[in-house]
Motif scaffolding. Structure first.
Motif, PDB file in Angstrom:
ATOM      1  N   ARG A   1       0.857  -1.199   0.000  1.00  0.00           N
ATOM      2  CA  ARG A   1       0.000   0.000   0.000  1.00  0.00           C
ATOM      3  C   ARG A   1       0.889   1.243   0.000  1.00  0.00           C
ATOM      4  NH1 ARG A   1      -3.287  -2.240   5.118  1.00  0.00           N
ATOM      5  NH2 ARG A   1      -1.106  -2.533   5.677  1.00  0.00           N
ATOM      6  N   PRO A   2       1.519   1.522  -1.143  1.00  0.00           N
ATOM      7  CA  PRO A   2       2.486   2.620  -1.198  1.00  0.00           C
ATOM      8  C   PRO A   2       1.866   4.003  -1.185  1.00  0.00           C
ATOM      9  CG  PRO A   2       2.149   1.723  -3.387  1.00  0.00           C
ATOM     10  CD  PRO A   2       1.374   0.834  -2.443  1.00  0.00           C
ATOM     11  N   GLY A   3       0.531   4.084  -1.287  1.00  0.00           N
ATOM     12  CA  GLY A   3      -0.119   5.381  -1.392  1.00  0.00           C
ATOM     13  C   GLY A   3       0.054   6.264  -0.186  1.00  0.00           C
ATOM     14  N   ARG A   4       0.355   5.665   1.013  1.00  0.00           N
ATOM     15  CA  ARG A   4       0.492   6.498   2.217  1.00  0.00           C
ATOM     16  C   ARG A   4       1.955   6.677   2.633  1.00  0.00           C
ATOM     17  NH1 ARG A   4      -0.085   2.748   6.539  1.00  0.00           N
ATOM     18  NH2 ARG A   4      -0.004   0.611   5.826  1.00  0.00           N
ATOM     19  N   LEU A   5       2.886   6.371   1.727  1.00  0.00           N
ATOM     20  CA  LEU A   5       4.313   6.530   2.013  1.00  0.00           C
ATOM     21  C   LEU A   5       4.810   7.863   1.465  1.00  0.00           C
ATOM     22  CD1 LEU A   5       5.683   2.970   1.137  1.00  0.00           C
ATOM     23  CD2 LEU A   5       4.787   3.796   3.314  1.00  0.00           C
ATOM     24  N   VAL A   6       5.448   8.661   2.317  1.00  0.00           N
ATOM     25  CA  VAL A   6       5.957   9.976   1.919  1.00  0.00           C
ATOM     26  C   VAL A   6       7.380  10.143   2.447  1.00  0.00           C
ATOM     27  CG1 VAL A   6       3.637  10.970   2.036  1.00  0.00           C
ATOM     28  CG2 VAL A   6       5.182  11.205   3.998  1.00  0.00           C
ATOM     29  N   VAL A   7       8.072  11.127   1.918  1.00  0.00           N
ATOM     30  CA  VAL A   7       9.339  11.567   2.487  1.00  0.00           C
ATOM     31  C   VAL A   7       9.050  12.704   3.448  1.00  0.00           C
ATOM     32  CG1 VAL A   7      11.500  12.805   2.006  1.00  0.00           C
ATOM     33  CG2 VAL A   7      10.812  10.874   0.559  1.00  0.00           C
ATOM     34  N   GLY A   8       9.640  12.633   4.640  1.00  0.00           N
ATOM     35  CA  GLY A   8       9.621  13.728   5.598  1.00  0.00           C
ATOM     36  C   GLY A   8      11.064  13.997   5.979  1.00  0.00           C
TER      37      GLY A   8
ATOM     38  N   VAL B   1       8.606  17.760   2.623  1.00  0.00           N
ATOM     39  CA  VAL B   1       7.640  16.683   2.422  1.00  0.00           C
ATOM     40  C   VAL B   1       7.377  16.508   0.933  1.00  0.00           C
ATOM     41  CG1 VAL B   1       5.302  15.864   2.904  1.00  0.00           C
ATOM     42  CG2 VAL B   1       6.560  17.168   4.647  1.00  0.00           C
ATOM     43  N   VAL B   2       7.467  15.267   0.475  1.00  0.00           N
ATOM     44  CA  VAL B   2       7.186  14.977  -0.936  1.00  0.00           C
ATOM     45  C   VAL B   2       6.816  13.507  -1.066  1.00  0.00           C
ATOM     46  CG1 VAL B   2       9.608  14.444  -1.522  1.00  0.00           C
ATOM     47  CG2 VAL B   2       8.048  15.243  -3.312  1.00  0.00           C
ATOM     48  N   GLY B   3       5.926  13.208  -1.983  1.00  0.00           N
ATOM     49  CA  GLY B   3       5.537  11.826  -2.235  1.00  0.00           C
ATOM     50  C   GLY B   3       6.269  11.247  -3.422  1.00  0.00           C
ATOM     51  N   GLY B   4       6.042   9.956  -3.660  1.00  0.00           N
ATOM     52  CA  GLY B   4       6.568   9.292  -4.836  1.00  0.00           C
ATOM     53  C   GLY B   4       5.475   9.137  -5.878  1.00  0.00           C
ATOM     54  N   GLU B   5       5.796   8.459  -6.961  1.00  0.00           N
ATOM     55  CA  GLU B   5       4.822   8.289  -8.039  1.00  0.00           C
ATOM     56  C   GLU B   5       3.578   7.543  -7.576  1.00  0.00           C
ATOM     57  OE1 GLU B   5       6.772   6.477 -11.343  1.00  0.00           O
ATOM     58  OE2 GLU B   5       8.093   8.203 -11.722  1.00  0.00           O
ATOM     59  N   ALA B   6       3.740   6.639  -6.618  1.00  0.00           N
ATOM     60  CA  ALA B   6       2.601   5.853  -6.143  1.00  0.00           C
ATOM     61  C   ALA B   6       1.944   6.449  -4.899  1.00  0.00           C
ATOM     62  CB  ALA B   6       3.037   4.413  -5.860  1.00  0.00           C
ATOM     63  N   THR B   7       2.471   7.559  -4.392  1.00  0.00           N
ATOM     64  CA  THR B   7       1.898   8.201  -3.208  1.00  0.00           C
ATOM     65  C   THR B   7       0.624   8.941  -3.585  1.00  0.00           C
ATOM     66  OG1 THR B   7       4.103   8.506  -2.260  1.00  0.00           O
ATOM     67  CG2 THR B   7       2.314   9.819  -1.321  1.00  0.00           C
ATOM     68  N   GLU B   8      -0.399   8.805  -2.744  1.00  0.00           N
ATOM     69  CA  GLU B   8      -1.651   9.524  -2.975  1.00  0.00           C
ATOM     70  C   GLU B   8      -1.562  10.918  -2.359  1.00  0.00           C
ATOM     71  OE1 GLU B   8      -4.919   7.114  -1.679  1.00  0.00           O
ATOM     72  OE2 GLU B   8      -4.051   5.308  -2.562  1.00  0.00           O
ATOM     73  N   ARG B   9      -2.223  11.867  -3.003  1.00  0.00           N
ATOM     74  CA  ARG B   9      -2.098  13.256  -2.593  1.00  0.00           C
ATOM     75  C   ARG B   9      -2.538  13.482  -1.154  1.00  0.00           C
ATOM     76  NH1 ARG B   9       0.848  17.718  -4.022  1.00  0.00           N
ATOM     77  NH2 ARG B   9       0.368  19.031  -2.224  1.00  0.00           N
ATOM     78  N   TRP B  10      -3.539  12.743  -0.686  1.00  0.00           N
ATOM     79  CA  TRP B  10      -4.023  12.953   0.676  1.00  0.00           C
ATOM     80  C   TRP B  10      -2.911  12.730   1.692  1.00  0.00           C
ATOM     81  CZ3 TRP B  10      -3.677   9.478   4.599  1.00  0.00           C
ATOM     82  CH2 TRP B  10      -3.493   8.133   4.257  1.00  0.00           C
ATOM     83  N   ALA B  11      -2.017  11.756   1.392  1.00  0.00           N
ATOM     84  CA  ALA B  11      -0.953  11.435   2.342  1.00  0.00           C
ATOM     85  C   ALA B  11       0.056  12.569   2.443  1.00  0.00           C
ATOM     86  CB  ALA B  11      -0.260  10.143   1.936  1.00  0.00           C
ATOM     87  N   VAL B  12       0.391  13.196   1.317  1.00  0.00           N
ATOM     88  CA  VAL B  12       1.303  14.339   1.323  1.00  0.00           C
ATOM     89  C   VAL B  12       0.691  15.492   2.105  1.00  0.00           C
ATOM     90  CG1 VAL B  12       2.477  16.056  -0.107  1.00  0.00           C
ATOM     91  CG2 VAL B  12       2.390  13.662  -0.849  1.00  0.00           C
TER      92      VAL B  12
END
Length: 321
Positions: free
Chosen positions: A135-142, A156-167
């Motif tokens: 479930r990579p959608g909730r993985l972000v960089v902090g 804070v930034v997400g990856g290609e599979a990160t969902e916007r809500w998580a960022v």
């Protein structure tokens, strides 16, 4: 998907308890959170508690949240125990890509699907780290700056599979937790601040390698020069002021041609034995009789003084301006 509101988080897990992970733990404890921590090293708990003891005088000066206490730290025997009740997870493992991938996949499997998991990586894009998570959608960089309990910045930034809500959630949580947040719109190797810092660092290494400046010269050129401005005004606005009333436009028109001058070398130099020795010996000379703890205390107090002097930290009662 109904994650807890960022401002309602009460329990945070810190996975990886070295300098960065321990710094995060100190910050979250100072902000009044319950913190669970896990690190596979056999002496991890002792090291973590020493780090928090060392950091606590600084965070006390920054101001503690209601109920903040080192006693709210629990160090667990397993990763699963650490994240079992966590409402947010901060991963701070060593900078090894395969290790990060495996650990993030483990964290993904061990936590509820609406819990955001953030990596403290200083350079890897989340796109490269989230490849094995279910479930990579909730993985972000902090990405913090060291030490996280003292330096406000987190990118804070997400990856290609990160969902916007998580960022968005992570940015809101870090803000609620007292951090200064840059939410990046796209991935960039090294992020923003590290790339700027790295450019200065590489030029410093070139000058030492070429015998153009000493370690002491380089450090003084920043602490006695632009560093005093950068503490409260970044390089762009500083340069804009150099343009006078004409601002950045006049500055670029007037000084733009100097960009072609050979003032910097952005390629990294060869870190050979001579350069390494020059850097190590120069830093040892600069430290003199001061030990690590002395230097940490001096640095911490220095940053606190700058923050207070520039109005970003309230003065204490009775303290003179």
């Amino acid at each position: 998907m109904s994650p807890i509101a960022p401002e309602n988080v009460r329990r945070v897990a810190c996975v990886g308890a070295g300098v960065i992970g321990g710094g995060w733990a100190a910050h979250f404890l100072a902000r009044g959170y319950d913190v669970t921590a896990w690190d596979p090293a056999p002496d991890a708990e002792a090291r973590l508690r020493r780090l928090i003891t060392t950091a606590w005088p600084a965070v006390e000066q920054l101001g503690l949240a209601d109920g903040a206490s080192p006693d709210r730290l629990t160090v667990t025997d397993t990763l699963e125990e650490a994240v079992a009740e966590a409402q947010f997870v901060q991963e701070s493992a060593p900078e090894k890509l395969e290790l990060k991938r495996d650990l993030l996949a483990e964290l993904d499997a061990a936590t509820a699907p609406d819990v955001v998991i953030a990596s403290s990586t200083s350079g890897y894009p989340m796109t490269d780290m989230q490849t094995t998570a279910a479930r990579p959608g909730r993985l972000v960089v902090g990405h913090p700056f060291n030490p996280p309990y003292l330096i406000p910045l987190v990118e804070v930034v997400g990856g290609e599979a990160t969902e916007r809500w998580a960022v968005d959630w992570a940015s809101a949580f870090y803000t609620a937790a007292g951090k200064s947040v840059i939410t990046m719109e796209r991935e960039l190797p090294g992020f923003i601040a590290n790339r700027l810092q790295e450019a200065l660092w590489r030029e410093a290494l070139h000058m030492v390698a070429a015998g153009e400046a000493t370690v002491a010269d380089i450090d003084a050129s920043i602490t006695e020069g632009p560093g005093l401005r950068w503490a409260f005004m970044g390089p762009c606005l500083t340069f804009a002021l150099a343009g006078g009333e004409g601002g950045m436009a006049h500055m670029l028109d007037h000084f733009g041609p100097s960009l072609k001058a050979p003032w910097t070398r952005l390629a990294a130099p060869e870190l050979d034995d001579a350069l390494r020795s020059a850097m190590v010996d120069g830093c040892a000379d600069a430290a003199g009789e001061r030990g690590h703890a002395d230097l940490v205390a001096e640095r911490d107090q220095g940053v606190i003084n700058v923050l207070r002097a520039t109005g970003r930290l309230p003065r204490r009662a009775g303290e003179q301006a």
